[in-house]
Design a protein around this motif. Structure first.
Motif, PDB file in Angstrom:
ATOM      1  N   SER A 301       0.823  -1.202   0.000  1.00 51.52           N
ATOM      2  CA  SER A 301       0.000   0.000   0.000  1.00 51.52           C
ATOM      3  C   SER A 301       0.861   1.257   0.000  1.00 51.52           C
ATOM      4  O   SER A 301       0.695   2.133  -0.849  1.00 51.52           O
ATOM      5  CB  SER A 301      -0.926   0.001   1.225  1.00 51.52           C
ATOM      6  OG  SER A 301      -1.614   1.233   1.342  1.00 51.52           O
ATOM      7  N   ARG A 321      -5.566   1.820   4.203  1.00 45.41           N
ATOM      8  CA  ARG A 321      -4.549   1.189   3.365  1.00 45.41           C
ATOM      9  C   ARG A 321      -5.188   0.111   2.507  1.00 45.41           C
ATOM     10  O   ARG A 321      -6.267  -0.378   2.811  1.00 45.41           O
ATOM     11  CB  ARG A 321      -3.445   0.582   4.225  1.00 45.41           C
ATOM     12  CG  ARG A 321      -3.945  -0.520   5.150  1.00 45.41           C
ATOM     13  CD  ARG A 321      -2.892  -0.969   6.129  1.00 45.41           C
ATOM     14  NE  ARG A 321      -3.402  -1.979   7.040  1.00 45.41           N
ATOM     15  CZ  ARG A 321      -2.986  -3.244   7.071  1.00 45.41           C
ATOM     16  NH1 ARG A 321      -2.062  -3.644   6.212  1.00 45.41           N
ATOM     17  NH2 ARG A 321      -3.480  -4.096   7.930  1.00 45.41           N
ATOM     18  N   SER A 322      -4.488  -0.254   1.450  1.00 45.17           N
ATOM     19  CA  SER A 322      -4.967  -1.312   0.577  1.00 45.17           C
ATOM     20  C   SER A 322      -3.864  -2.341   0.372  1.00 45.17           C
ATOM     21  O   SER A 322      -3.660  -2.857  -0.730  1.00 45.17           O
ATOM     22  CB  SER A 322      -5.395  -0.738  -0.776  1.00 45.17           C
ATOM     23  OG  SER A 322      -4.306  -0.023  -1.370  1.00 45.17           O
TER      24      SER A 322
END
Length: 329
Positions: A301, A321-322
């Motif tokens: 992320s 976040r990813s």
């Protein structure tokens, strides 16, 4: 060397400090690693905030946080072969039951905790292996091979869940998953899940069994053990396994004991910090094999500079976040 430290529990911006501390010398059986990346995990945030059950004050006068990281061995202590100098490595348990973790320019730790990183794997990816990678690998393969089995990965869009899908698929399992929202469902599918179900569906168990033609699930990798206990009891096979690595939404769950017992279900509570030596060796070997087969794709992320450690902690605490959040030295 530069290091992030704290000496009390509290909000990240209040207690985390960037300071200069001496470079540690490797003791007997240790290696000195020049860190390139430090992995930031939810467990690091809980430890710094004082969120671990029964822990009321930091266990050491000064702590350098974070257990995960990757870098290069620069020196070795007595008893460690000198040819390890120059090895690219990833780290496990950097700050587990130790004061000084990976949020620093250097770390000195037992040689076996610095695992050789394949040349084609980046330091960024290496910094994700310690907790997320080992958790995913052990949760899927800790009971042995899964080829030909059906594996359900709960929360397949999360860092561990996404890796667990890939581990299971690369190991020959039929993989199903759960997620919420179109984006998360797409993430789980892209990771290799054959079908992904909305975990908020009131008929989740029925949906899963409809998709399998009534076939129950051999192994469930579970991120929310308590919340999903009823659903999992309905869909798990006789002598199946629920490998759970979290239960944040229900930390004191009540279990449907007899329905689980009369299926002879194994409940495996996964905590990779305290794997036995043989479990650790097997899990590291499985993870290395997957890396060498290019079977894992890591989602990063954000990569922030070391001095922005508090920002990284707040990102994870806030869910902003990813993928994995890292610190770059």
């Amino acid at each position: 060397m530069r290091a992030i430290t704290y000496d009390r529990f509290g909000p990240a911006t209040d207690v985390l400090t960037l300071e200069d501390v001496p470079v540690p010398a490797p003791a007997t059986g240790e290696v000195l690693v020049r860190l390139h990346m430090s992995g930031v995990n939810p467990s690091d945030i809980r430890a710094r905030a004082g969120g671990r059950p029964g822990v009321t004050e930091p266990p050491f006068p000064k702590i350098i946080p974070h257990s995960d990281g990757a870098g290069v061995i620069e020196a070795v202590g007595e008893g460690v072969p000198s040819n390890r100098v120059g090895d690219r490595v990833w780290i496990w348990n950097g700050q587990w039951q130790r004061a000084f973790g990976t949020a620093a320019d250097y770390i000195s730790l037992p040689a076996q905790q610095a695992v050789t990183l394949p040349d084609h794997v980046s330091f960024e990816e290496g910094a994700v292996l310690g907790i997320p990678g080992l958790t995913a690998c052990h949760a899927v393969l800790g009971g042995g091979p899964v080829a030909g089995q059906t594996v359900l990965v709960s929360g397949g869009a999360g860092t561990v869940g996404r890796l667990a899908i890939q581990v299971a698929a690369a190991s020959g399992a039929r993989v199903l998953s759960t997620a919420r929202g179109d984006e998360a469902i797409a993430v789980a599918k892209n990771a290799g899940a054959e079908e992904v179900f909305d975990y908020t569906d009131d008929r989740l168990a029925d949906r899963i069994l409809e998709a399998t033609g009534g076939q129950t699930i051999d192994r469930i990798v579970e991120v929310e053990f308590g919340k999903n206990a009823e659903t999992n009891t309905k869909i798990i096979s006789e002598r199946g396994t629920i490998a759970a690595f979290g239960s944040a939404k229900d930390m004191t769950p009540v279990l449907p004991f007899y329905p689980l017992m009369f299926k002879a279900v194994t409940i495996d509570l996964v905590l990779v910090y305290i794997l036995s030596a043989s479990e650790r060796e097997t899990t590291v070997a499985n993870l290395t094999d997957l890396l060498n087969r290019n079977a894992l794709n890591f989602q990063i992320s954000d990569v922030l500079p070391l001095e922005d450690c508090a920002t990284a902690h707040d990102m994870i605490a806030g869910g902003n976040r990813s993928g994995s959040v890292l610190l770059k030295m």
